[in-house]
Design a protein around this motif. Structure first.
Motif, PDB file in Angstrom:
ATOM      1  N   TRP A   1      20.245  19.238 -13.926  1.00  0.00           N
ATOM      2  CA  TRP A   1      19.116  20.178 -13.760  1.00  0.00           C
ATOM      3  C   TRP A   1      17.794  19.442 -13.829  1.00  0.00           C
ATOM      4  CZ3 TRP A   1      16.734  22.944 -18.371  1.00  0.00           C
ATOM      5  CH2 TRP A   1      15.851  23.945 -17.978  1.00  0.00           C
ATOM      6  N   ILE A   2      17.627  18.614 -14.849  1.00  0.00           N
ATOM      7  CA  ILE A   2      16.370  17.891 -15.018  1.00  0.00           C
ATOM      8  C   ILE A   2      16.195  16.832 -13.932  1.00  0.00           C
ATOM      9  CG2 ILE A   2      15.111  16.312 -16.543  1.00  0.00           C
ATOM     10  CD1 ILE A   2      16.158  17.973 -18.893  1.00  0.00           C
ATOM     11  N   ALA A   3      17.281  16.190 -13.541  1.00  0.00           N
ATOM     12  CA  ALA A   3      17.209  15.200 -12.456  1.00  0.00           C
ATOM     13  C   ALA A   3      16.787  15.863 -11.151  1.00  0.00           C
ATOM     14  CB  ALA A   3      18.562  14.508 -12.285  1.00  0.00           C
ATOM     15  N   SER A   4      17.315  17.065 -10.907  1.00  0.00           N
ATOM     16  CA  SER A   4      16.960  17.805  -9.697  1.00  0.00           C
ATOM     17  C   SER A   4      15.490  18.220  -9.714  1.00  0.00           C
ATOM     18  CB  SER A   4      17.854  19.037  -9.566  1.00  0.00           C
ATOM     19  OG  SER A   4      17.481  19.817  -8.461  1.00  0.00           O
TER      20      SER A   4
ATOM     21  N   SER B   1      13.335  15.146  -9.182  1.00  0.00           N
ATOM     22  CA  SER B   1      13.375  14.712  -7.786  1.00  0.00           C
ATOM     23  C   SER B   1      12.478  15.593  -6.917  1.00  0.00           C
ATOM     24  CB  SER B   1      14.815  14.767  -7.272  1.00  0.00           C
ATOM     25  OG  SER B   1      14.880  14.451  -5.908  1.00  0.00           O
ATOM     26  N   LEU B   2      12.470  16.880  -7.226  1.00  0.00           N
ATOM     27  CA  LEU B   2      11.679  17.833  -6.437  1.00  0.00           C
ATOM     28  C   LEU B   2      10.197  17.779  -6.770  1.00  0.00           C
ATOM     29  CD1 LEU B   2      11.719  20.310  -4.474  1.00  0.00           C
ATOM     30  CD2 LEU B   2      12.033  21.742  -6.508  1.00  0.00           C
TER      31      LEU B   2
END
Length: 363
Positions: free
Chosen positions: A81-84, A87-88
């Motif tokens: 979740w945090i990586a996504s 990235s966004l």
């Protein structure tokens, strides 16, 4: 330079920590930064801000996400979740984590740079869970143990001192930043009309129906008072509160309108606010009441009330679990109470001052 700030929390249920997260997010935005509210579970009593992004991790039906057998799956999902989001949106400059479940999962996910905000009296919470049984205690202890070697922010000096003295937790760093209060906004909100507010004088208690808040002590004290004023309970479980009021023979004088997104007109128009808790982290409602110029009587519980009610106000702190003493002090406060002014504590909880203390921690 503008900072991208993640404010993470279990949910946006109607509690004090949740309100503080929303308050801080608005102030960070006002100061020119980019706050994001990261919420584990989509339980929301508070209205979501229109101009601040709120991100949810788990679905509404998912429960026990931090259980011993499911924790590894939850940690994996939090990492993704945090990586996504990063990235966004771009990398976050800091994560301010709030409440046990979020602290546990974010520390296990090795999120950095991370500060865990401690909103409650750790030893008192552990004592409560021990009474509920070994499984409840172990679940709570897992969350507290996760704070070892973390950077901690406590919302009162009492919590900070307790952690240092007990040595149950060995933090990498620890400091106190008092909860932020937007004094002008609270006073403005207190003036808004509300047709539900009773005519005439009344006493008020604001707090969820939970063992910690000791509604039994409050209602027992209320039953002992000679002054026959109504008691307004702003809480999340009005039926349960009224059932308890019936047990103490005062249901006919208790008003339960349920949770209020804006409690301040209710507080401002009350003759007296009462806190009967066994423990707190800071005691936000005490500060809110003083801001609304409403007298306060509180238990001298760990921690927070004795950092707010000082000097002339200290006489209105009473020992925990003593309904008769609480009743006497409520009677006294209704007759005579010191003038409420902007004392030193008002400077320490001013929203810009508190937010600036947080911002100084960002690398």
């Amino acid at each position: 330079m503008s900072k991208r700030i993640a404010l993470a929390i279990d949910s946006l249920a109607g509690g004090g920590a949740e309100k503080i997260v929303l308050t801080l997010a608005r102030e960070f935005k006002r100061l020119g930064h980019e706050p994001h509210i990261l919420v584990l579970s989509p339980h929301c009593d508070y209205a979501l801000p229109a101009d601040i992004p709120v991100h949810f991790c788990f679905d509404k039906g998912q429960r026990h996400i931090d259980g011993l057998l499911t924790q590894h799956l939850a940690v994996k999902k939090v990492k993704q979740w945090i990586a996504s989001l990063s990235s966004l949106l771009g990398a976050f400059d800091v994560f301010f984590s709030n409440l046990d479940r979020t602290n546990l999962l974010l520390t296990k996910a090795q999120v950095q740079p991370l500060y865990c905000v401690i909103h409650n009296a750790i030893e008192e919470e552990l004592k409560r869970e021990l009474k509920l049984g070994p499984l409840a205690y172990l679940a709570m202890w897992r969350a507290k143990k996760a704070l070892n070697h973390q950077q901690l922010i406590t919302v009162s000096k009492g919590i900070e001192n307790d952690i240092i003295q007990r040595k149950r937790i060995q933090p990498a760093s620890i400091q106190t930043i008092y909860n932020p209060f937007d004094i002008d906004a609270i006073r403005h909100s207190a003036e808004l009309p509300n047709i539900e507010i009773p005519d005439g004088d009344y006493i008020i208690h604001v707090g969820r129906v939970a063992k910690q808040k000791r509604h039994d002590v409050l209602l027992s004290a209320f039953a002992k008072m000679q002054t026959q004023l109504p008691l307004v309970l702003l809480c999340n479980k009005p039926r349960k509160a009224l059932a308890l009021a019936k047990k103490y023979g005062v249901a006919d004088r208790v008003i339960c309108p349920g949770f209020q997104d804006n409690p301040f007109p209710w507080i401002k128009n009350a003759r007296l606010l009462v806190l009967s808790s066994d423990y707190e982290g800071f005691g936000n409602v005490i500060m809110e009441s003083l801001i609304c110029n409403t007298p306060v009587v509180s238990t001298d519980c760990p921690f927070g009330p004795n950092e707010i009610l000082t000097q002339a106000f200290a006489q209105f702190l009473v020992p925990r679990r003593e309904p008769a003493t609480l009743a006497d002090k409520m009677e006294q406060a209704l007759v005579a109470y010191p003038p409420i002014g902007d004392t030193d504590i008002f400077r320490k909880i001013d929203i810009e001052y508190s937010a600036t203390q947080y911002l100084k921690l960002i690398p």
